[in-house]
Motif scaffolding. Structure first.
Motif, PDB file in Angstrom:
ATOM      1  N   VAL A 141      60.149  30.550 -21.761  1.00 46.16           N
ATOM      2  CA  VAL A 141      59.670  30.527 -23.134  1.00 46.16           C
ATOM      3  C   VAL A 141      58.205  30.954 -23.122  1.00 46.16           C
ATOM      4  O   VAL A 141      57.362  30.317 -22.501  1.00 46.16           O
ATOM      5  CB  VAL A 141      59.814  29.122 -23.746  1.00 46.16           C
ATOM      6  N   ASN A 142      57.901  32.030 -23.827  1.00 45.44           N
ATOM      7  CA  ASN A 142      56.527  32.535 -23.909  1.00 45.44           C
ATOM      8  C   ASN A 142      56.077  32.551 -25.361  1.00 45.44           C
ATOM      9  O   ASN A 142      56.830  32.949 -26.252  1.00 45.44           O
ATOM     10  CB  ASN A 142      56.444  33.959 -23.347  1.00 45.44           C
ATOM     11  N   ASP A 143      54.845  32.121 -25.594  1.00 47.00           N
ATOM     12  CA  ASP A 143      54.221  32.153 -26.922  1.00 47.00           C
ATOM     13  C   ASP A 143      55.088  31.481 -27.987  1.00 47.00           C
ATOM     14  O   ASP A 143      55.339  32.031 -29.049  1.00 47.00           O
ATOM     15  CB  ASP A 143      53.913  33.595 -27.335  1.00 47.00           C
ATOM     16  N   LEU A 144      55.539  30.293 -27.698  1.00 46.56           N
ATOM     17  CA  LEU A 144      56.337  29.538 -28.648  1.00 46.56           C
ATOM     18  C   LEU A 144      55.404  28.826 -29.617  1.00 46.56           C
ATOM     19  O   LEU A 144      54.563  28.017 -29.204  1.00 46.56           O
ATOM     20  CB  LEU A 144      57.202  28.509 -27.920  1.00 46.56           C
ATOM     21  N   PRO A 145      55.496  29.111 -30.922  1.00 43.69           N
ATOM     22  CA  PRO A 145      54.624  28.425 -31.872  1.00 43.69           C
ATOM     23  C   PRO A 145      55.038  26.956 -32.039  1.00 43.69           C
ATOM     24  O   PRO A 145      56.215  26.653 -32.151  1.00 43.69           O
ATOM     25  CB  PRO A 145      54.821  29.200 -33.165  1.00 43.69           C
ATOM     26  N   ILE A 146      54.048  26.086 -32.057  1.00 43.72           N
ATOM     27  CA  ILE A 146      54.296  24.653 -32.197  1.00 43.72           C
ATOM     28  C   ILE A 146      53.495  24.147 -33.384  1.00 43.72           C
ATOM     29  O   ILE A 146      52.315  24.463 -33.532  1.00 43.72           O
ATOM     30  CB  ILE A 146      53.878  23.893 -30.918  1.00 43.72           C
ATOM     31  N   ALA A 147      54.145  23.362 -34.238  1.00 45.92           N
ATOM     32  CA  ALA A 147      53.467  22.775 -35.387  1.00 45.92           C
ATOM     33  C   ALA A 147      53.565  21.254 -35.294  1.00 45.92           C
ATOM     34  O   ALA A 147      54.612  20.706 -34.979  1.00 45.92           O
ATOM     35  CB  ALA A 147      54.102  23.251 -36.682  1.00 45.92           C
TER      36      ALA A 147
END
Length: 58
Positions: free
Chosen positions: A36-42
């Motif tokens: 998993v690369n550059d997975l946005p997390i909020a």
């Protein structure tokens, strides 16, 4: 003992359990090498704080 080994109802659950275990093992193999690369997390914090009475141990 030989009569127990010839019982079909004894072998059926064993074969089904082995089949289900093999099925889940084979389907899990591709998911072990996922990158998993550059997975946005909020992060959402909807905590409104303390409301009402605060109970204290006496």
């Amino acid at each position: 003992m030989l009569k127990l080994l010839k019982n079909k109802f004894l072998w059926l659950p064993i074969i089904v359990a082995l089949f289900i275990g093999a099925y889940f093992s084979i389907t899990a193999i591709p998911s072990t090498h996922v990158k998993v690369n550059d997975l946005p997390i909020a992060i959402v914090n909807e905590d409104s704080g303390v409301t009402g009475k605060i109970w204290r141990n006496k």
